[in-house]
Design a protein around this motif. Structure first.
Motif, PDB file in Angstrom:
ATOM      1  N   GLY A 159       8.738   0.112   4.351  1.00  0.00           N
ATOM      2  CA  GLY A 159       8.506   0.851   5.589  1.00  0.00           C
ATOM      3  C   GLY A 159       9.618   1.823   5.881  1.00  0.00           C
ATOM      4  N   VAL A 185       0.875  -1.169   0.000  1.00  0.00           N
ATOM      5  CA  VAL A 185       0.000   0.000   0.000  1.00  0.00           C
ATOM      6  C   VAL A 185       0.913   1.219   0.000  1.00  0.00           C
ATOM      7  CG1 VAL A 185      -1.738   1.276   1.264  1.00  0.00           C
ATOM      8  CG2 VAL A 185      -1.789  -1.209   1.248  1.00  0.00           C
ATOM      9  N   SER A 207       9.464  -5.660   2.186  1.00  0.00           N
ATOM     10  CA  SER A 207       8.510  -5.089   3.149  1.00  0.00           C
ATOM     11  C   SER A 207       9.213  -4.142   4.119  1.00  0.00           C
ATOM     12  CB  SER A 207       7.789  -6.206   3.906  1.00  0.00           C
ATOM     13  OG  SER A 207       8.703  -6.983   4.639  1.00  0.00           O
ATOM     14  N   ARG A 209       3.366   0.588   3.284  1.00  0.00           N
ATOM     15  CA  ARG A 209       3.482  -0.627   4.095  1.00  0.00           C
ATOM     16  C   ARG A 209       3.147  -1.819   3.223  1.00  0.00           C
ATOM     17  NH1 ARG A 209       5.379   2.722   6.580  1.00  0.00           N
ATOM     18  NH2 ARG A 209       5.085   3.356   8.755  1.00  0.00           N
ATOM     19  N   MET A 210       3.690  -2.954   3.616  1.00  0.00           N
ATOM     20  CA  MET A 210       3.484  -4.149   2.804  1.00  0.00           C
ATOM     21  C   MET A 210       2.938  -5.279   3.671  1.00  0.00           C
ATOM     22  SD  MET A 210       6.236  -6.011   0.352  1.00  0.00           S
ATOM     23  CE  MET A 210       6.056  -7.732  -0.124  1.00  0.00           C
TER      24      MET A 210
END
Lengths: 129, 509
Positions: free
Chosen positions: B414, B273, B410, B420-421
Motif C-alpha cells: 500500500g 492485487v 501488505s 493492495r493486499m
C-alpha cells in the motif's frame, strides 16, 4: 467543534469523494452498466462488506455515528455532477491514502489491508447502499 | 546394471569385510559430492547406497516412519535409491544469507559455528557441481541484465531475491564418473544398520555393519566414516548404534534427532492485487532464462527488517492467480486502484475485474525447536531395526513470523503504491499453522555446535566424542533460513571433503 473539525477535514472530504463516485454513476457518463441508478446494486459487493466490517469492528462509536451522518447527507448533494471541487477532493483523498500508509494508519477489514481513509470510504459506501 | 563396477549388497556374502580409506553412506547430493571430491584426490572410497538405481518398493518401505506430530507423508518423500532425493527435487537453489549464520537473540538456538564468508568459497564451488553458472544472486543486477523490472519495493523492508534452478539428478549426472573410478567401490542395496566403535570406551569407529533386504550382513572398515542419509535417517542411524553407547552415538546430551526442522510451506494466506498488469512481472511467476540458467524472482524480508521485527527468515514465491478463481473482491479492489473513477462501474458490471493477482506461496524458516524431534519407534522395519518416529512441531514464533511478515508486505504494498493486499491469517497459531505443510526439506537433527552440550557435531560435522565419524547433509544445519537446502548441502559437503582430505594428508605424512 470536534465534530465540525472531523467532518471538514476527514470524512467531509471522503463524503465528497463518495458523492463524486455516486454522481458519476448516476450522471449518465457510464452508460455501460445495465441497471445503473442508485448505489443499491452494490449492497453485496466486497467494498460495501469491507465498509461494514470497518463500521462494526474498527470504527469507534463516535466515528461510526459521524460516518452515518455524512452518509445521510449525501443524497441531497447528488445533483451536482463532477465539479472542480470534486476533482480536488479526489486528489486530496489520494494524498490522504498515501499519508495514511506512510504513517502506518492502516486497518484490516475483511482481510484487506487498507489506509484508514479508504476504509472510511468503504464505510460510506456500505452506509449508502 | 549400467554401472558395471557397482556392486549389489544382496550378493555379498554374510561376514564379508570391505575396506576403504573413507566409507561414505548415502549416495544423494551430499554423499556423491563427497565421494567425487575424495576419489579425485586419490582416496579409496566405499560408497554405500541403501537402494538400487531405481525405486524398489521393498527397499523404500524401509523409510516408513511412525508419525506422532504434524501431518506428514508416511515416507516423508525420501527416496532410497542412487541419487537420493535429487531424483525428484525441483532444482531450486539459493544460498543462506549472512544473517542465517549469525546468533540472533530473538531466535533461540540460532547461530552456525562458522560464517557465511567461511562457506562462500564452497558455495561458489557448489555452483559448478550443480551447473548453476555464476555465483550471483544480486536481483537488481540480474534484472538489469535481463532487461526486466523488479516490483518497486524499496529493498529495506521488502526485497526481491533471485533464485536459480537446475534439478541435477546426481545419480545420472555423476554415475558414469563414479563407475569409472578405480578407487571407488559403490555398493547398492547396502543398508547401514549400525556403527561400531573399537570398544565401548573408545572414540574411534572401526567399522559399520551393513544389511540388505536379502538378509545378509557384512562390514566395512575404514579410517573415516561419513553418514549422509538425510536428516531423518542420519538421526535414526546414530540412535540405532546403541550397542556400545546405550543412548546412541553422539547422543551424550540427548540431542540426536532434536531440532528437526522443515521449511514451512504456508500458502493461501495472502494475495496482492497489483496496480500494474501482472504481465509486467512474468519473471516473478515463472522461471526465465538468465544466461542459460533458469532463474526466478521472489520477495523476502531483508536481514535488517528481520532484526527489527524479530522474526525468522521469510520468503514468498509469487504465483499468478485468476480473479475468477477467487471471490469478485479481487477484481473490485483492482478496479478501484487502477480506475478509481470507474470503480462503481466495475462493482456493478463486473467487467473491469482483472484476472491477475499474486498469490503468496511462502517458504519460511522454521526456528530451531528441541521438541521437534526424531526418536526411535517401538515398531520395526523388515530388517528388524526400530523405525524412526517423527514429532514435527512448530512454535508460536514461527506463527508470529508469518503474521508479521504478511503485515509488513501488505503495508509496503500500500505504502509504495504497488497495489493492495489481502491477508487471511487467524490469530491462534495452533489453528492457523494446522494447514501449513513442509517442503520435504529435513534438517537439523545432528546439528553443529562447537559445544558438545549444544550440538551433536562440531563445526566440521564430526560427531562429538568420536575421532572419525562425520555426518553430512542438512542434518548438520543449526538453523535453516528460507533457502532451499540443496545448494548449502553441496557446499557444506565440499567443505567436509576438504576437511577429510586434509586429515588424510596429515595422517599419511
Amino acid at each position: 467543534v470536534r465534530r465540525r473539525t472531523f467532518l471538514m477535514s476527514g470524512i467531509g472530504m471522503l463524503g465528497v469523494s463518495a458523492l463524486g463516485y455516486g454522481s458519476m454513476l448516476t450522471s449518465g457518463a457510464l452508460q455501460l452498466c445495465p441497471t445503473p441508478g442508485t448505489l443499491g446494486g452494490m449492497v453485496d459487493t466486497p467494498l460495501a462488506r469491507i465498509g461494514d466490517v470497518y463500521l462494526r469492528k474498527t470504527a469507534s462509536q463516535l466515528e461510526a455515528t459521524q460516518l452515518r451522518e455524512v452518509a445521510a447527507s449525501i443524497p441531497s448533494h447528488l445533483t451536482g455532477g463532477a465539479s472542480d471541487g470534486l476533482w480536488r477532493a479526489v486528489a486530496d483523498l489520494a494524498a490522504s491514502i498515501s499519508h495514511d500508509f506512510e504513517v502506518g494508519n492502516v486497518v484490516s477489514c475483511d482481510g484487506w489491508v487498507l489506509s484508514r481513509s479508504e476504509a472510511r470510504m468503504c464505510a460510506l459506501i456500505a452506509l449508502t447502499c | 546394471m549400467p554401472f558395471n563396477s557397482f556392486r549389489d549388497a544382496r550378493t555379498i556374502e554374510t561376514g564379508a569385510e570391505l575396506a576403504a580409506d573413507v566409507c561414505v553412506t548415502g549416495a544423494g547430493a551430499a554423499g556423491i559430492t563427497i565421494a567425487r571430491e575424495l576419489i579425485r584426490a586419490g582416496v579409496r572410497v566405499c560408497l554405500l547406497e541403501a537402494g538400487g538405481l531405481s525405486i524398489d518398493p521393498e527397499v523404500n518401505a524401509l523409510s516408513i516412519i511412525e508419525n506422532v506430530g504434524r501431518k506428514y507423508p508416511p515416507n516423508l518423500l525420501r527416496l532410497r535409491c542412487f541419487g537420493g532425493t535429487t531424483n525428484h527435487w525441483g532444482g531450486h537453489c539459493v544460498p543462506l544469507s549472512p544473517l542465517d549464520f549469525e546468533v540472533r537473540d530473538w531466535v533461540e538456538h540460532s547461530g552456525w559455528p562458522y560464517s557465511y564468508e567461511d562457506l562462500r568459497p564452497f558455495y561458489e564451488a557448489a555452483h559448478e557441481v550443480l551447473g548453476l553458472g555464476e555465483f550471483n544472486y544480486d536481483s537488481a543486477d540480474g534484472a538489469a541484465r535481463l532487461g526486466v523490472r523488479l516490483l518497486p519495493f524499496d529493498g529495506k523492508r521488502i526485497e526481491t531475491t533471485m533464485s536459480r534452478y537446475n534439478p541435477v539428478r546426481f545419480g545420472l549426472a555423476y554415475g558414469d564418473e563414479l563407475n569409472a573410478s578405480r578407487n571407488l567401490q559403490c555398493v547398492l542395496y547396502a543398508d547401514l544398520s549400525s556403527i561400531d566403535l573399537s570398544d565401548p570406551d573408545s572414540e574411534t569407529v572401526t567399522s559399520v555393519r551393513v544389511r540388505s533386504v536379502a538378509r545378509n550382513e557384512f562390514t566395512v572398515k575404514a579410517s573415516y566414516f561419513i553418514v549422509a542419509c538425510g536428516a531423518i535417517e542420519n538421526a535414526r542411524i546414530l540412535l540405532c548404534s546403541n550397542r556400545q553407547r546405550p543412548a546412541g552415538l553422539g547422543n551424550h546430551s540427548d540431542l540426536v534427532g532434536r531440532f528437526f526442522m522443515e521449511h514451512i510451506l504456508y500458502e493461501n494466506a495472502g494475495y496482492i492485487v497489483l496496480k500494474e498488469p501482472l504481465s509486467a512481472y512474468p519473471h516473478y511467476v515463472t522461471p526465465v532464462d538468465f544466461e542459460g540458467i533458469s532463474t526466478r524472482f521472489h520477495i523476502a524480508v531483508p536481514a535488517e527488517e528481520q532484526r527489527q521485527l524479530r522474526i525468522p527468515a521469510f520468503r514468498a514465491e509469487l504465483g499468478a492467480i485468476s480473479a475468477a478463481d477467487w471471490e469478485l473482491g479481487v477484481g473490485d479492489i483492482s478496479a478501484l486502484l487502477m480506475r478509481p473513477f470507474e470503480f462503481g462501474h466495475a462493482l456493478r458490471c463486473r467487467q473491469n475485474a482483472t484476472p491477475d493477482a499474486l498469490l503468496l506461496g511462502n517458504c519460511i524458516e522454521q526456528t530451531p525447536n528441541p521438541e521437534s524431534r526424531v526418536t526411535l519407534s517401538d515398531t520395526r522395519d523388515p530388517l528388524g531395526r526400530p523405525n524412526a518416529r517423527l514429532n514435527w512441531r512448530l512454535s508460536a514464533l514461527d506463527h508470529e513470523g508469518v503474521v508479521k511478515a504478511h503485515d509488513l508486505i501488505s503495508r509496503e504494498v500500500g505504502r509504495l503504491g504497488i497495489g493492495r493486499m489481502r491477508v487471511v491469517i487467524r490469530d491462534r497459531y495452533e489453528i492457523e499453522l494446522e494447514g501449513a505443510g513442509g517442503a520435504a526439506h529435513h534438517m537439523g537433527t545432528t546439528r553443529m555446535h562447537q559445544d558438545p552440550n549444544k550440538g551433536v557435531t562440531d563445526g566440521h560435522g564430526l560427531v562429538h566424542y568420536t575421532r572419525n565419524l562425520y555426518m553430512a547433509g542438512s542434518s548438520l544445519f543449526p538453523s535453516c533460513g528460507y533457502a532451499n537446502p540443496t545448494l548449502t548441502i553441496v557446499a557444506t559437503s565440499l567443505r567436509l571433503a576438504d576437511t577429510i582430505k586434509a586429515k588424510l594428508r596429515r595422517h599419511r605424512l
